[in-house]
Design a protein around this motif. Structure first.
Motif, PDB file in Angstrom:
ATOM      1  N   TYR A 163      12.652  68.213   5.818  1.00  0.00           N
ATOM      2  CA  TYR A 163      11.654  67.311   6.328  1.00  0.00           C
ATOM      3  C   TYR A 163      10.339  67.934   6.913  1.00  0.00           C
ATOM      4  N   GLN A 210      14.071  74.261   2.479  1.00  0.00           N
ATOM      5  CA  GLN A 210      13.655  72.627   2.260  1.00  0.00           C
ATOM      6  C   GLN A 210      13.819  72.387   3.443  1.00  0.00           C
ATOM      7  N   GLU A 216      13.805  71.241   9.873  1.00  0.00           N
ATOM      8  CA  GLU A 216      13.002  70.189  10.239  1.00  0.00           C
ATOM      9  C   GLU A 216      11.981  70.476  11.401  1.00  0.00           C
ATOM     10  N   GLN A 256      12.900  66.649  -3.944  1.00  0.00           N
ATOM     11  CA  GLN A 256      12.532  67.628  -2.544  1.00  0.00           C
ATOM     12  C   GLN A 256      12.078  68.882  -2.822  1.00  0.00           C
ATOM     13  N   ASN A 295      14.884  61.103  -6.869  1.00  0.00           N
ATOM     14  CA  ASN A 295      13.780  61.640  -6.109  1.00  0.00           C
ATOM     15  C   ASN A 295      13.827  63.176  -6.085  1.00  0.00           C
ATOM     16  N   GLY A 308      17.677  71.838   5.222  1.00  0.00           N
ATOM     17  CA  GLY A 308      17.360  70.868   6.116  1.00  0.00           C
ATOM     18  C   GLY A 308      16.558  71.450   7.212  1.00  0.00           C
ATOM     19  N   SER A 335       8.632  68.399   3.579  1.00  0.00           N
ATOM     20  CA  SER A 335       8.630  66.898   2.819  1.00  0.00           C
ATOM     21  C   SER A 335      10.039  66.252   2.726  1.00  0.00           C
ATOM     22  N   LYS A 336      10.157  65.054   2.830  1.00  0.00           N
ATOM     23  CA  LYS A 336      11.590  64.397   2.221  1.00  0.00           C
ATOM     24  C   LYS A 336      11.562  64.287   0.705  1.00  0.00           C
ATOM     25  N   PRO A 337      12.650  63.857   0.225  1.00  0.00           N
ATOM     26  CA  PRO A 337      12.697  63.707  -1.332  1.00  0.00           C
ATOM     27  C   PRO A 337      11.569  62.714  -1.548  1.00  0.00           C
TER      28      PRO A 337
END
Ligand code: C2E
Ligand code: CA
Ligand code: CA
Ligand code: CA
Length: 275
Positions: free
Chosen positions: A258, A256, A239, A44, A42, A237, A261-263
């Protein structure tokens, strides 16, 4: 018990802890997972703070086990490292990520990079730089489109050897970033002399932003360090908008998390990178 062969395990398993049993179970089915084509990558996205656009992506491995379902790397990477199974797994991850990126590069022709996590064993392989050089050659991937993520402890264990490996990677034109930064024990004087290009601020600090004085101080210190050593910096991380805004204000280059986007599967990442 080990010396008596495989069956000795079942004899003793009655007395094994739940944890030991899970480990044994996973180890046995992890063996051959690469050959059975059970691993997936996946991706991210990494976002440029200034433009808000996707600039690249981190490859994160998952194990789609027919027996156990989808297994996240925190459950099997450590085990794979201990048993040596990380070698074929790591090789598969590198090869798959490079091929994928080379394919995208040929199709879309625009920049973007892929970032691959290395395990300690992988980083310590004598042939690592040769292997990466061969993969670049084989896939036609632009070396600048590959980033490798390592951790502080991998560098600090044998600094001289690490120096040599990192220099070779730098000569290839591949970027190396220090993952989970702030959680390890790097000596700053050492850090300065290594050919590194990027720091990733560990998500344990990000999750306490903003408001936690210690997390704020550590984050500022890492950003200051990155800037004075002329290293790029990514916060992992992320969020919440408040976390992103704090990081933007402190001059963090990329993030990077959530919040964006998540992976995701390769097709979804391609949409984000090149839509
Ligand atoms: P990591 O390299 O620090 O990767 C970041 C982890 O944080 C990923 O977990 C990612 O899904 C997760 N994450 C991303 N954004 C957020 C967020 O906003 N909030 C939270 N709570 N988590 C977020 P994942 O995919 O489960 O990977 C866990 C670890 O497994 C990775 O940590 C890395 O150390 C290892 N790993 C993953 N793929 C590979 C691989 O191909 N090779 C090796 N050697 N290790 C890998
Ligand atoms: Ca990583
Ligand atoms: Ca990390
Ligand atoms: Ca981590």
């Amino acid at each position: 018990a080990k010396g008596q062969g495989k069956n000795a395990y079942s004899f003793f398993s009655g007395g094994m802890s739940q944890q030991a049993r899970e480990r044994l179970f996973l180890t046995n089915s992890l063996r051959g997972a690469v050959e059975r084509d059970e691993l997936v990558l996946n991706y991210q996205p990494r976002i440029c703070m200034q433009s808000g656009t996707v600039v690249g992506a981190e490859a994160l491995v998952r194990w789609q086990s027919p027996e156990h379902g989808l297994i996240l790397p925190t459950r099997f990477i450590g085990l794979a490292e201990e048993t040596g199974m990380i070698e074929p797994i790591g090789e598969w991850v590198l090869k798959t990520a490079c091929r994928q990126m080379a394919q995208w590069q040929a199709r879309y022709g625009r920049p973007g990079f892929i970032s691959v996590n290395l395990s300690p064993r992988q980083f310590n392989q004598k042939k690592l730089a040769d292997r990466i050089a061969a993969l670049i050659e084989e896939t036609g991937l632009e070396p600048t489109m590959l980033e490798l993520e390592i951790t502080e402890s991998m560098v600090m264990g044998d600094p001289e050897k690490a120096q040599e490996t990192l220099s070779r990677l730098a000569r290839l034109g591949v970027r190396v970033s220090l993952d989970d930064f702030g959680t390890g024990y790097s000596s700053l004087s050492h850090l300065r002399q290594f050919p590194l290009q990027h720091l990733k601020i560990d998500k344990s600090f990000i999750s306490d932003l903003p408001g936690d004085a210690d997390a704020e101080a550590v984050t500022r210190a890492i950003l200051g360090l990155a800037s004075s050593l002329r290293l790029g910096c990514t916060a992992e991380g992320v969020e919440t908008p408040a976390q992103r805004d704090f990081l933007a204000q402190e001059g963090c280059e990329a993030w990077q998390g959530y919040l964006f986007s998540k992976p995701v599967l390769p097709e979804a990442l391609a949409e984000m990178l090149w839509n």
